[in-house]
Write an enzyme that holds these catalytic residues in place. Structure first.
Site, mmCIF file in Angstrom:
data_model
loop_
_atom_site.group_PDB
_atom_site.id
_atom_site.type_symbol
_atom_site.label_atom_id
_atom_site.label_comp_id
_atom_site.label_asym_id
_atom_site.label_seq_id
_atom_site.Cartn_x
_atom_site.Cartn_y
_atom_site.Cartn_z
ATOM 1 N N GLU A 27 0.883 -1.159 0.000
ATOM 2 C CA GLU A 27 0.000 0.000 0.000
ATOM 3 C C GLU A 27 0.926 1.215 0.000
ATOM 4 O OE1 GLU A 27 -3.579 1.510 2.860
ATOM 5 O OE2 GLU A 27 -2.879 -0.546 3.130
ATOM 6 N N ARG A 68 5.032 -13.302 9.799
ATOM 7 C CA ARG A 68 5.579 -11.952 9.730
ATOM 8 C C ARG A 68 6.961 -11.925 10.329
ATOM 9 N NH1 ARG A 68 1.795 -7.906 8.890
ATOM 10 N NH2 ARG A 68 3.023 -6.094 9.436
ATOM 11 N N LYS A 106 4.062 0.608 9.776
ATOM 12 C CA LYS A 106 4.181 1.848 9.016
ATOM 13 C C LYS A 106 3.590 3.021 9.785
ATOM 14 C CE LYS A 106 2.985 0.002 4.922
ATOM 15 N NZ LYS A 106 2.357 -0.078 3.619
HETATM 16 P P1 ATP Z 1 2.552 -2.566 8.279
HETATM 17 O O1 ATP Z 1 1.595 -3.420 9.045
HETATM 18 O O2 ATP Z 1 3.963 -2.615 8.755
HETATM 19 O O3 ATP Z 1 2.073 -1.183 8.095
HETATM 20 P P2 ATP Z 1 1.401 -3.608 5.936
HETATM 21 O O4 ATP Z 1 1.181 -5.069 6.006
HETATM 22 O O5 ATP Z 1 0.246 -2.712 6.139
HETATM 23 O O6 ATP Z 1 2.621 -3.216 6.844
HETATM 24 P P3 ATP Z 1 1.552 -3.502 3.102
HETATM 25 O O7 ATP Z 1 2.035 -2.369 2.279
HETATM 26 O O8 ATP Z 1 0.121 -3.823 3.099
HETATM 27 O O9 ATP Z 1 2.055 -3.203 4.571
HETATM 28 O O10 ATP Z 1 2.419 -4.802 2.806
HETATM 29 C C1 ATP Z 1 2.824 -5.271 1.561
HETATM 30 C C2 ATP Z 1 3.199 -6.716 1.714
HETATM 31 O O11 ATP Z 1 4.265 -6.875 2.640
HETATM 32 C C3 ATP Z 1 2.035 -7.541 2.222
HETATM 33 O O12 ATP Z 1 1.921 -8.702 1.446
HETATM 34 C C4 ATP Z 1 2.408 -7.845 3.647
HETATM 35 O O13 ATP Z 1 1.899 -9.094 4.053
HETATM 36 C C5 ATP Z 1 3.932 -7.865 3.598
HETATM 37 N N1 ATP Z 1 4.484 -7.521 4.908
HETATM 38 C C6 ATP Z 1 4.253 -6.400 5.626
HETATM 39 N N2 ATP Z 1 4.882 -6.440 6.811
HETATM 40 C C7 ATP Z 1 5.531 -7.624 6.866
HETATM 41 C C8 ATP Z 1 6.354 -8.268 7.842
HETATM 42 N N3 ATP Z 1 6.646 -7.679 9.010
HETATM 43 N N4 ATP Z 1 6.856 -9.489 7.553
HETATM 44 C C9 ATP Z 1 6.596 -10.066 6.376
HETATM 45 N N5 ATP Z 1 5.832 -9.531 5.410
HETATM 46 C C10 ATP Z 1 5.297 -8.317 5.645
HETATM 47 MG MG MG Z 2 -1.556 -3.233 4.948
#
Ligand code: ATP
Ligand code: MG
Length: 551
Positions: free
Chosen positions: A31, A256, A266
Site C-alpha cells: 500500500e 511476519r 508503518k
Molecule cells: P505494516 O503493518 O507494517 O504497516 P502492511 O502489512 O500494512 O505493513 P503492506 O504495504 O500492506 O504493509 O504490505 C505489503 C506486503 O508486505 C504484504 O503482502 C504484507 O503481508 C507484507 N508484509 C508487511 N509487513 C511484513 C512483515 N513484518 N513481515 C513479512 N511480510 C510483511
Molecule cells: Mg496493509
C-alpha cells in the site's frame, strides 16, 4: 532458500508438476502509504525469489484501493527499494486501475443474490456481527430484492448518499464460525478524491473483496501474505469463486518478520518521521529499507538474513544482532580497511624529524589480498583516540599511559613520556618518542608490546563526522507501553544518535556517498548520502566489529 523449511516452494513445485499451473506468478502488493521496512523485504525476497527460482513472474502492484492522499514519494521510494534489494518486477500495476472490473463483479454478486445493500450504521453492523461464541444476527435489510439492491448500489455509485449511509455486503452466513464470513462489507461510500481516479468514484471496494480480485485479474497463481490473513482465506476463495474469475489464485500465509529493539508498523514509523523524532524515513535508526541502506547495510546482507530467518508459518521476532551478523559477513571481504580517529588526542613524536612525512605500506584488506595495498602517511604529529590514553590506568591496561610503550598499527612503537594539560587540567597533548627499529613489516622481534592502537597522521588528516547509533526503542522499555497512558513515543531513546568529530586518512578524501569502510577497531562505516555535502565527510556506523551473536 532453505530446502526443508520452505513449504511454499514445495507447493509451487507440486503445482507445476501436476500441471495445475504452467508458470508461477506472484506479486508484491504494498500500500503506497509509507516506506518499505525489513518486514516487507522478507515478502519481497519470498515473492520475487520463489518466482525467479521457477522461472516465473512477479508483479509489483500498488494496492491503492483506499482513497488516501496521493503520495508519489511513497510510490517512488518503494520502486527504488525493490530494485535496490536486487529485484525487477515483470509488470507494474495499480489496483485502482481495476475499479471498473471490481464494480462489475459487485453487480454480478447482487444479480446472483450474493450481495445486498445494507442501511445499518457501522456500529450496528458491529453489534449484529456476534462474537466468537455467539452467532451474528441478520440485518433487516438482508432480504432486499435483486432489483432494489441493483438500484441502491447504482445510486450509491452516483453519489446520492452520504459517507456511511449505506454499504454493500456479501451475503454469506451470519452464523459462520468464521466471523469474516458473516456478511462482510465489500463496498463503502467515501466522498474522497482518489490520487489515480480523481472524483470518478465515491464508492470504494474493501480490501477483503479487492485483493482476491486483483490477484485473479493478474493471473497470480500463488498469493503470498502474512498469517494474520489466514482467517480471511475462506472469504478470499469465496470472492474468487463467486465472482467467476477465470484464474484461481491460491492464498498461502507465512509468518511476519519482526526485529528486536525497534518498531515496524508503518503507522508508527510514520509518526516517528512526521513528529521529528528521526531524520526522515531513511534515518539509519529505522528498520526501513532506505534507513538500512543509509546505515550501510547491503542488499546481499538483507537477503541472506531474510533467508536465514526462514519462511516458516511462525511469527518470528528475530534478534537484530542476527541482521548485524550478516552485514559483517558481507562487508568482511568487500570493505577496505582504514583508520579513523573518532575522538582525537594529539601526539607529538618528539624524536621524529620536523617537516618530514614518510609513506608506509598497508594492505587494503588483509582478508582479501586481491584488493591490493595502500599508502599511509606518518610524521611527527599524529592523532590517537582519547579513549586510548589513561593517566592513571588500572592493572592490565595495555594502551597509552605515562611510561608505557604501544604499537601503532602499520607504523612504529611509541612510548609516552609527557602529558600536556590545559589550565582546566584536561589532557590536550601527549609527547612520545618512537623507535625507528620497530617499523612494521621489518620483522622486528627485539621486544614485545601488548597494545596496538590506530592513529591518523595530523597534517594530512581529513576531518570527518562520525555518527554512532543505539537502538531507537528498546524492547525492555516498551514493556511499559500502555501503562499510565504512555505510547511508544514516550520510550524513544534520546541518546540513540551519538555524533563524534575526528579524522580519517587522507586517501578518504575521494570517498563517495554509500562507500563502505572498515575502520580499524571501530567497525564498518558508510558514507552518509544526506549529510556528506560540500566536501564534508559524514560516516554512519553500520555495525561494530565484535558480537557475541552465534547463528
Ligand atoms: P505494516 O503493518 O507494517 O504497516 P502492511 O502489512 O500494512 O505493513 P503492506 O504495504 O500492506 O504493509 O504490505 C505489503 C506486503 O508486505 C504484504 O503482502 C504484507 O503481508 C507484507 N508484509 C508487511 N509487513 C511484513 C512483515 N513484518 N513481515 C513479512 N511480510 C510483511
Ligand atoms: Mg496493509
Amino acid at each position: 532458500m532453505e530446502e526443508n523449511s520452505n513449504f511454499i516452494k514445495t507447493i509451487m513445485k507440486d503445482d507445476l508438476e501436476s500441471g495445475k499451473h504452467k508458470e508461477i506468478v506472484t506479486r508484491f502488493p504494498p500500500e503506497p502509504n509509507g516506506y518499505l521496512h525489513i518486514g516487507h523485504a522478507k515478502s519481497i525476497v519470498i515473492n520475487f525469489g520463489l518466482a525467479d527460482e521457477f522461472g516465473g513472474r512477479t508483479n509489483l502492484r500498488f494496492d491503492d484501493t483506499n482513497p488516501v492522499k496521493e503520495d508519489k514519494e511513497y510510490v517512488d521510494s518503494i520502486k527504488e527499494d525493490v530494485e535496490w534489494l536486487g529485484f525487477q518486477w515483470d509488470n507494474l500495476f495499480f489496483a485502482s486501475d481495476y475499479f471498473d472490473v471490481m464494480y462489475e463483479k459487485a453487480v454480478l454478486l447482487i444479480n446472483k443474490g450474493l450481495a445486498y445493500v445494507d442501511d445499518l450504521s457501522a456500529e450496528e453492523i458491529r453489534e449484529y456481527r456476534g462474537t466468537l461464541s455467539e452467532p451474528g444476527k441478520e440485518s433487516p435489510y438482508r432480504d432486499r430484492t435483486v432489483e432494489e439492491n441493483l438500484d441502491l448500489f447504482e445510486r450509491m455509485r452516483k453519489g446520492e448518499f452520504a459517507n456511511g449511509e449505506k454499504v454493500l455486503r456479501a451475503k454469506i452466513d451470519m452464523a459462520s464460525p468464521n466471523i469474516n464470513l458473516r456478511d462482510p462489507v465489500i463496498y463503502r461510500i467515501a466522498h474522497v478524491t482518489h490520487h489515480n481516479t480523481g472524483d470518478r468514484w465515491c464508492i470504494y471496494p474493501m480490501y477483503a473483496f479487492a485483493h482476491p480480485l486483483e490477484d485473479a485479474i493478474e493471473g497470480v497463481t500463488h498469493s503470498l501474505c502474512t498469517t494474520e490473513f489466514e482467517d480471511q482465506r475462506p472469504l478470499y476463495d469465496w470472492v474468487v469463486s463467486n465472482c467467476e474469475m477465470e484464474s484461481t489464485p491460491r492464498q498461502i500465509e507465512f509468518g511476519r518478520l519482526n526485529l528486536t529493539n525497534t518498531v515496524m508498523s508503518k503507522r508508527k514509523l510514520k509518526q516517528l518521521v512526521e513528529e521529528g523524532y528521526v531524520d526522515g524515513w531513511d534515518d539509519p535508526r529505522l528498520p526501513t529499507v532506505s534507513g538500512l541502506r543509509r546505515k550501510g547495510y547491503t542488499p546481499e546482507a538483507i537477503q541472506e538474513f531474510v533467508k536465514a530467518a526462514g519462511v516458516s508459518k511462525g511469527f518470528s521476532t528475530v534478534d537484530e544482532q542476527m541482521l548485524e551478523h550478516f552485514v559483517r559477513e558481507d562487508l568482511k571481504l568487500k570493505a577496505p580497511r582504514t583508520m579513523a580517529v573518532l575522538k582525537p588526542l594529539k601526539v607529538i613524536i618528539t624524536n621524529y624529524p620536523e617537516g618530514e612525512v614518510e609513506w608506509l605500506d598497508a594492505e587494503i584488506n588483509p582478508e582479501n589480498p586481491e584488493m591490493g595495498m595502500r599508502k599511509i602517511p606518518f610524521s611527527r604529529e599524529i592523532y590517537v583516540e582519547q579513549d586510548d590514553f589513561m593517566e592513571n590506568p588500572p592493572k592490565k591496561y595495555f594502551r597509552l599511559f605515562p611510561g608505557n610503550e604501544v604499537r601503532l598499527k602499520h607504523a612504529y612503537f611509541i612510548k609516552c613520556n609527557e602529558v600536556i594539560k590545559d589550565e582546566a587540567g584536561n589532557v590536550v597533548e601527549l609527547h612520545c618518542t618512537y623507535d625507528p627499529e620497530t617499523k612494521s613489516g621489518t620483522g622486528f622481534t627485539g621486544r614485545k608490546v601488548k597494545g596496538t592502537l590506530h592513529w591518523v597522521e595530523a597534517s594530512l588528516a581529513v576531518p570527518a563526522e562520525f555518527r554512532l547509533y543505539e537502538p531507537l526503542i528498546r524492547d525492555e522499555d516498551l514493556k511499559e507501553e500502555g501503562s499510565e497512558d504512555k505510547t511508544f513515543l514516550d520510550f524513544v531513546n534520546k541518546d540513540s544518535l551519538i555524533i563524534e568529530n575526528g579524522f580519517v586518512e587522507p586517501n578518504m578524501e575521494a570517498a563517495k556517498p554509500q562507500d563502505k569502510f572498515q575502520f580499524f577497531r571501530h567497525g564498518y562505516f558508510n558514507v552518509d548520502p544526506k549529510h556528506s555535502i560540500d566536501g564534508k565527510l559524514v560516516f554512519n556506523r553500520s555495525v561494530s566489529l565484535k558480537s557475541s551473536f552465534k547463528l
